[in-house]
Motif scaffolding. Sequence first.
Motif, PDB file in Angstrom:
ATOM      1  N   GLU A   1       0.838  -1.200   0.000  1.00 52.02           N
ATOM      2  CA  GLU A   1       0.000   0.000   0.000  1.00 52.02           C
ATOM      3  C   GLU A   1       0.873   1.249   0.000  1.00 52.02           C
ATOM      4  O   GLU A   1       1.895   1.321   0.694  1.00 52.02           O
ATOM      5  N   LYS A   2       0.477   2.268  -0.743  1.00 50.21           N
ATOM      6  CA  LYS A   2       1.235   3.519  -0.799  1.00 50.21           C
ATOM      7  C   LYS A   2       1.378   4.133   0.596  1.00 50.21           C
ATOM      8  O   LYS A   2       0.419   4.186   1.365  1.00 50.21           O
ATOM      9  N   GLU A   3       2.601   4.547   0.902  1.00 47.18           N
ATOM     10  CA  GLU A   3       2.965   5.285   2.121  1.00 47.18           C
ATOM     11  C   GLU A   3       3.078   4.420   3.368  1.00 47.18           C
ATOM     12  O   GLU A   3       3.255   4.940   4.467  1.00 47.18           O
ATOM     13  N   ILE A   4       2.988   3.081   3.234  1.00 48.54           N
ATOM     14  CA  ILE A   4       3.359   2.220   4.353  1.00 48.54           C
ATOM     15  C   ILE A   4       4.838   1.847   4.191  1.00 48.54           C
ATOM     16  O   ILE A   4       5.473   2.183   3.182  1.00 48.54           O
ATOM     17  N   TYR A   5       5.387   1.135   5.182  1.00 45.67           N
ATOM     18  CA  TYR A   5       6.800   0.760   5.070  1.00 45.67           C
ATOM     19  C   TYR A   5       7.043  -0.051   3.804  1.00 45.67           C
ATOM     20  O   TYR A   5       7.957   0.236   3.028  1.00 45.67           O
ATOM     21  N   GLY A   6       6.230  -1.075   3.581  1.00 49.66           N
ATOM     22  CA  GLY A   6       6.418  -1.936   2.409  1.00 49.66           C
ATOM     23  C   GLY A   6       5.596  -1.471   1.236  1.00 49.66           C
ATOM     24  O   GLY A   6       4.685  -2.172   0.794  1.00 49.66           O
ATOM     25  N   ASP A   7       5.895  -0.274   0.733  1.00 50.56           N
ATOM     26  CA  ASP A   7       5.119   0.232  -0.408  1.00 50.56           C
ATOM     27  C   ASP A   7       5.839   0.097  -1.740  1.00 50.56           C
ATOM     28  O   ASP A   7       5.212   0.166  -2.797  1.00 50.56           O
ATOM     29  N   ILE A   8       7.141  -0.083  -1.721  1.00 50.19           N
ATOM     30  CA  ILE A   8       7.914  -0.241  -2.955  1.00 50.19           C
ATOM     31  C   ILE A   8       8.665  -1.569  -2.891  1.00 50.19           C
ATOM     32  O   ILE A   8       8.865  -2.123  -1.805  1.00 50.19           O
ATOM     33  N   PRO A   9       9.078  -2.097  -4.047  1.00 49.97           N
ATOM     34  CA  PRO A   9       9.587  -3.476  -4.065  1.00 49.97           C
ATOM     35  C   PRO A   9      10.722  -3.780  -3.104  1.00 49.97           C
ATOM     36  O   PRO A   9      10.688  -4.824  -2.438  1.00 49.97           O
ATOM     37  N   HIS A  10      11.727  -2.903  -2.992  1.00 46.65           N
ATOM     38  CA  HIS A  10      12.870  -3.314  -2.175  1.00 46.65           C
ATOM     39  C   HIS A  10      12.524  -3.362  -0.693  1.00 46.65           C
ATOM     40  O   HIS A  10      13.079  -4.169   0.049  1.00 46.65           O
ATOM     41  N   ARG A  11      11.572  -2.544  -0.239  1.00 44.12           N
ATOM     42  CA  ARG A  11      11.176  -2.636   1.163  1.00 44.12           C
ATOM     43  C   ARG A  11      10.213  -3.811   1.384  1.00 44.12           C
ATOM     44  O   ARG A  11      10.203  -4.409   2.466  1.00 44.12           O
ATOM     45  N   CYS A  12       9.397  -4.145   0.386  1.00 44.51           N
ATOM     46  CA  CYS A  12       8.612  -5.380   0.482  1.00 44.51           C
ATOM     47  C   CYS A  12       9.546  -6.580   0.619  1.00 44.51           C
ATOM     48  O   CYS A  12       9.334  -7.465   1.465  1.00 44.51           O
ATOM     49  N   PHE A  13      10.571  -6.603  -0.203  1.00 43.20           N
ATOM     50  CA  PHE A  13      11.540  -7.704  -0.139  1.00 43.20           C
ATOM     51  C   PHE A  13      12.207  -7.751   1.232  1.00 43.20           C
ATOM     52  O   PHE A  13      12.395  -8.834   1.806  1.00 43.20           O
ATOM     53  N   ASP A  14      12.572  -6.595   1.757  1.00 44.11           N
ATOM     54  CA  ASP A  14      13.212  -6.541   3.065  1.00 44.11           C
ATOM     55  C   ASP A  14      12.329  -7.198   4.123  1.00 44.11           C
ATOM     56  O   ASP A  14      12.798  -8.022   4.922  1.00 44.11           O
ATOM     57  N   LEU A  15      11.047  -6.865   4.124  1.00 46.30           N
ATOM     58  CA  LEU A  15      10.122  -7.465   5.092  1.00 46.30           C
ATOM     59  C   LEU A  15      10.026  -8.973   4.926  1.00 46.30           C
ATOM     60  O   LEU A  15      10.177  -9.742   5.878  1.00 46.30           O
ATOM     61  N   LEU A  16       9.737  -9.397   3.701  1.00 45.06           N
ATOM     62  CA  LEU A  16       9.483 -10.811   3.443  1.00 45.06           C
ATOM     63  C   LEU A  16      10.731 -11.650   3.668  1.00 45.06           C
ATOM     64  O   LEU A  16      10.668 -12.738   4.257  1.00 45.06           O
ATOM     65  N   ASN A  17      11.858 -11.161   3.218  1.00 41.77           N
ATOM     66  CA  ASN A  17      13.102 -11.907   3.350  1.00 41.77           C
ATOM     67  C   ASN A  17      13.600 -11.925   4.782  1.00 41.77           C
ATOM     68  O   ASN A  17      14.091 -12.949   5.278  1.00 41.77           O
ATOM     69  N   SER A  18      13.460 -10.804   5.482  1.00 44.10           N
ATOM     70  CA  SER A  18      13.946 -10.735   6.866  1.00 44.10           C
ATOM     71  C   SER A  18      13.126 -11.616   7.789  1.00 44.10           C
ATOM     72  O   SER A  18      13.669 -12.281   8.674  1.00 44.10           O
ATOM     73  N   ILE A  19      11.813 -11.618   7.614  1.00 44.12           N
ATOM     74  CA  ILE A  19      10.966 -12.463   8.464  1.00 44.12           C
ATOM     75  C   ILE A  19      11.120 -13.926   8.071  1.00 44.12           C
ATOM     76  O   ILE A  19      11.159 -14.820   8.916  1.00 44.12           O
ATOM     77  N   GLY A  20      11.220 -14.186   6.765  1.00 44.55           N
ATOM     78  CA  GLY A  20      11.604 -15.512   6.291  1.00 44.55           C
ATOM     79  C   GLY A  20      10.704 -16.645   6.724  1.00 44.55           C
ATOM     80  O   GLY A  20      11.189 -17.728   7.065  1.00 44.55           O
ATOM     81  N   SER A  21       9.394 -16.415   6.729  1.00 43.20           N
ATOM     82  CA  SER A  21       8.458 -17.455   7.162  1.00 43.20           C
ATOM     83  C   SER A  21       7.522 -17.833   6.025  1.00 43.20           C
ATOM     84  O   SER A  21       7.024 -16.957   5.307  1.00 43.20           O
ATOM     85  N   PRO A  22       7.214 -19.121   5.863  1.00 43.56           N
ATOM     86  CA  PRO A  22       6.231 -19.531   4.856  1.00 43.56           C
ATOM     87  C   PRO A  22       4.828 -19.047   5.198  1.00 43.56           C
ATOM     88  O   PRO A  22       3.940 -19.110   4.342  1.00 43.56           O
ATOM     89  N   TRP A  23       4.627 -18.551   6.408  1.00 44.64           N
ATOM     90  CA  TRP A  23       3.314 -18.034   6.823  1.00 44.64           C
ATOM     91  C   TRP A  23       3.194 -16.537   6.570  1.00 44.64           C
ATOM     92  O   TRP A  23       2.182 -15.936   6.949  1.00 44.64           O
ATOM     93  N   PHE A  24       4.189 -15.958   5.917  1.00 46.69           N
ATOM     94  CA  PHE A  24       4.166 -14.526   5.574  1.00 46.69           C
ATOM     95  C   PHE A  24       4.548 -14.389   4.103  1.00 46.69           C
ATOM     96  O   PHE A  24       5.693 -14.606   3.723  1.00 46.69           O
TER      97      PHE A  24
END
Length: 275
Positions: A144-167
């Motif tokens: 979503e625009k203006e949240i932390y994960g609004d652009i691809p590299h920050r989405c990747f940061d979230l998903l990769n850092s948490i590293g869970s199949p449930w996310f």
Amino acid sequence: MRWKLAAFADEIHPDPAPALDTMHAAGINTVELRSAWGKNVLDLTDEELAALAQEVARRTMTVAVIASPVGKSLITDPAAFQSARLDRALAIARRFGSWGVRVFSFYLPPGEPPERYRDEVLRRIEQWVHRAAESGITLLHENEKEIYGDIPHRCFDLLNSIGSPWFRAVWDPANFVRCGVRPFSTGFAMLAPFIAHVHVKDAVLGSGEVTVAGAGDGEIAETLAALATRGYRGYLSLEPHLLIAGSHGGFTGRTAFLTALRALRQLLEGIPAPS
């Protein structure tokens, strides 16, 4: 296999009955549940949820994803409110037999660098993911625009850092476009391993005008072709936003919804279904 289609019923009508009738007649029997009777899904009473479940069952339809607003608050707000909202969303998902709950990664204070809030965003979402995993339900992060994960590299940061199949990731091309990003060119290769759900809406760079799939800069045809090659198994969920496209939801109406569905199906005609 065929592409699996779903839709936000409240894009068609706030009353679930005519909305579900339209979906069913159009051959879409899977719902992404965001609101009903003008109320957010998390604010529905148990009696209203029971009535909604009857409407869904009467048409032999299913609710795949609870499109909750969890995480749509400032990261500087106390964590307890959104945590309680997540518990409600998970309970509703269990009630409907849904596999996923949509979440967001918090709005940031205007003008402040996102990196300042990264650790707190991760801390809160990691706690959510742990609780979701205990319920056997996947959390789906929407860009979503203006949240932390609004652009691809920050989405990747979230998903990769948490590293869970449930996310996992919701791929929303229009939301990326409204952040000034060409989604497929900029982010698909990076995020493809995490994509478990797709929202079908398009938008025009610069103006942010929302359009039917293929009429904007969301590179939807390219994305669908790449998903097919990867053997994508998730849903394509219609969320057209053609009449109203706001930060707290959108609306399309029956006629425009059917136009958006035709546009998607025309795109899919030229793309082999995932194998």
